[in-house]
Design a protein around this motif. Structure first.
Motif, mmCIF file in Angstrom:
data_model
loop_
_atom_site.group_PDB
_atom_site.id
_atom_site.type_symbol
_atom_site.label_atom_id
_atom_site.label_comp_id
_atom_site.label_asym_id
_atom_site.label_seq_id
_atom_site.Cartn_x
_atom_site.Cartn_y
_atom_site.Cartn_z
ATOM 1 N N SER A 29 -2.353 -7.303 -6.909
ATOM 2 C CA SER A 29 -1.875 -8.621 -6.516
ATOM 3 C C SER A 29 -2.930 -9.381 -5.716
ATOM 4 C CB SER A 29 -0.594 -8.466 -5.686
ATOM 5 O OG SER A 29 -0.213 -9.687 -5.129
ATOM 6 N N LYS A 30 -3.563 -8.691 -4.789
ATOM 7 C CA LYS A 30 -4.540 -9.318 -3.894
ATOM 8 C C LYS A 30 -5.875 -9.572 -4.594
ATOM 9 C CE LYS A 30 -5.575 -10.562 0.340
ATOM 10 N NZ LYS A 30 -4.910 -11.646 1.016
ATOM 11 N N PHE A 31 -6.240 -8.698 -5.531
ATOM 12 C CA PHE A 31 -7.523 -8.780 -6.226
ATOM 13 C C PHE A 31 -7.298 -8.693 -7.742
ATOM 14 C CE2 PHE A 31 -8.274 -6.875 -2.056
ATOM 15 C CZ PHE A 31 -9.279 -7.689 -1.558
ATOM 16 N N PRO A 32 -6.719 -9.743 -8.333
ATOM 17 C CA PRO A 32 -6.330 -9.681 -9.741
ATOM 18 C C PRO A 32 -7.506 -9.537 -10.716
ATOM 19 C CG PRO A 32 -6.032 -11.891 -8.877
ATOM 20 C CD PRO A 32 -6.371 -11.009 -7.710
ATOM 21 N N THR A 33 -8.722 -9.787 -10.261
ATOM 22 C CA THR A 33 -9.870 -9.640 -11.164
ATOM 23 C C THR A 33 -10.365 -8.198 -11.244
ATOM 24 O OG1 THR A 33 -11.466 -10.168 -9.423
ATOM 25 C CG2 THR A 33 -10.625 -12.008 -10.765
ATOM 26 N N LEU A 34 -9.891 -7.329 -10.348
ATOM 27 C CA LEU A 34 -10.320 -5.929 -10.412
ATOM 28 C C LEU A 34 -9.654 -5.234 -11.588
ATOM 29 C CD1 LEU A 34 -10.401 -4.734 -6.695
ATOM 30 C CD2 LEU A 34 -12.268 -5.595 -8.122
ATOM 31 N N GLU A 35 -10.398 -4.339 -12.197
ATOM 32 C CA GLU A 35 -9.886 -3.597 -13.346
ATOM 33 C C GLU A 35 -9.532 -2.176 -12.922
ATOM 34 O OE1 GLU A 35 -11.340 -1.848 -17.638
ATOM 35 O OE2 GLU A 35 -12.565 -3.355 -16.642
ATOM 36 N N LEU A 106 -12.658 -3.526 3.101
ATOM 37 C CA LEU A 106 -13.482 -2.602 2.318
ATOM 38 C C LEU A 106 -13.687 -3.127 0.893
ATOM 39 C CD1 LEU A 106 -11.795 0.725 3.478
ATOM 40 C CD2 LEU A 106 -14.131 0.016 4.038
ATOM 41 N N ILE A 107 -12.603 -3.584 0.283
ATOM 42 C CA ILE A 107 -12.676 -4.083 -1.093
ATOM 43 C C ILE A 107 -13.492 -5.365 -1.157
ATOM 44 C CG2 ILE A 107 -11.310 -5.024 -3.002
ATOM 45 C CD1 ILE A 107 -9.072 -3.001 -2.116
ATOM 46 N N GLU A 108 -13.224 -6.303 -0.266
ATOM 47 C CA GLU A 108 -13.982 -7.561 -0.254
ATOM 48 C C GLU A 108 -15.475 -7.308 -0.042
ATOM 49 O OE1 GLU A 108 -12.028 -9.895 2.754
ATOM 50 O OE2 GLU A 108 -10.675 -10.807 1.282
ATOM 51 N N ASP A 113 -20.876 -7.285 -1.923
ATOM 52 C CA ASP A 113 -22.131 -6.545 -1.831
ATOM 53 C C ASP A 113 -22.642 -6.094 -3.202
ATOM 54 O OD1 ASP A 113 -24.124 -5.396 0.042
ATOM 55 O OD2 ASP A 113 -23.425 -3.477 -0.786
ATOM 56 N N LYS A 114 -21.727 -5.893 -4.125
ATOM 57 C CA LYS A 114 -22.105 -5.400 -5.455
ATOM 58 C C LYS A 114 -22.028 -6.495 -6.525
ATOM 59 C CE LYS A 114 -21.192 -1.089 -6.413
ATOM 60 N NZ LYS A 114 -20.447 0.134 -6.765
#
Length: 123
Positions: A29-35, A106-108, A113-114
């Motif tokens: 929900s917070k990071f919908p672009t993550l797979e 951590l995720i942000e 960073d990557k």
């Protein structure tokens, strides 16, 4: 979330399974672009083919693995959280609350960073 179902279905304790489902649903929900994906028999989330964060479960805790660079960047906050940790992962006991603000940082951090990373892991 469908891709994570095989992992979730292997969690014997129903309360632990629900807790992992809640964490995964929050991330999606917070990071919908993550797979979401399963690799090395563990659930993880990637961005443009690069690792962002991974998880595992044990009898006493869930483990959160954001890579050592993120662990180092947020070492003080991780220490203040009271969670057990190593240089590569955080252990959140099943009876401890999940610090979603720490997870978010951590995720942000890893996403930013990557952003130009072309490999799965940092080199």
């Amino acid at each position: 979330m469908e891709v994570l179902e095989p992992f979730l279905n292997r969690i014997d304790n129903p309360e632990h399974r629900v807790r992992m489902e809640d964490v995964f649903a929050w991330i999606l929900s917070k990071f919908p672009t993550l797979e979401p994906k399963i690799a090395w028999n563990q659930p993880m989330f990637t961005d443009h083919g690069t690792f962002i964060i991974g998880f595992s479960v044990a009898k006493q805790h869930m483990a959160v693995a954001p890579e050592e660079a993120a662990m180092a960047r947020f070492a003080e906050e991780i220490e203040r959280s009271g969670y057990g940790h190593t240089k590569g992962l955080i252990r959140i006991r099943w009876n401890e609350p999940v610090d979603f603000s720490l997870l978010e940082k951590l995720i942000e951090f890893n996403i930013e960073d990557k952003a130009d990373c072309t490999t799965f892991w940092r080199k």
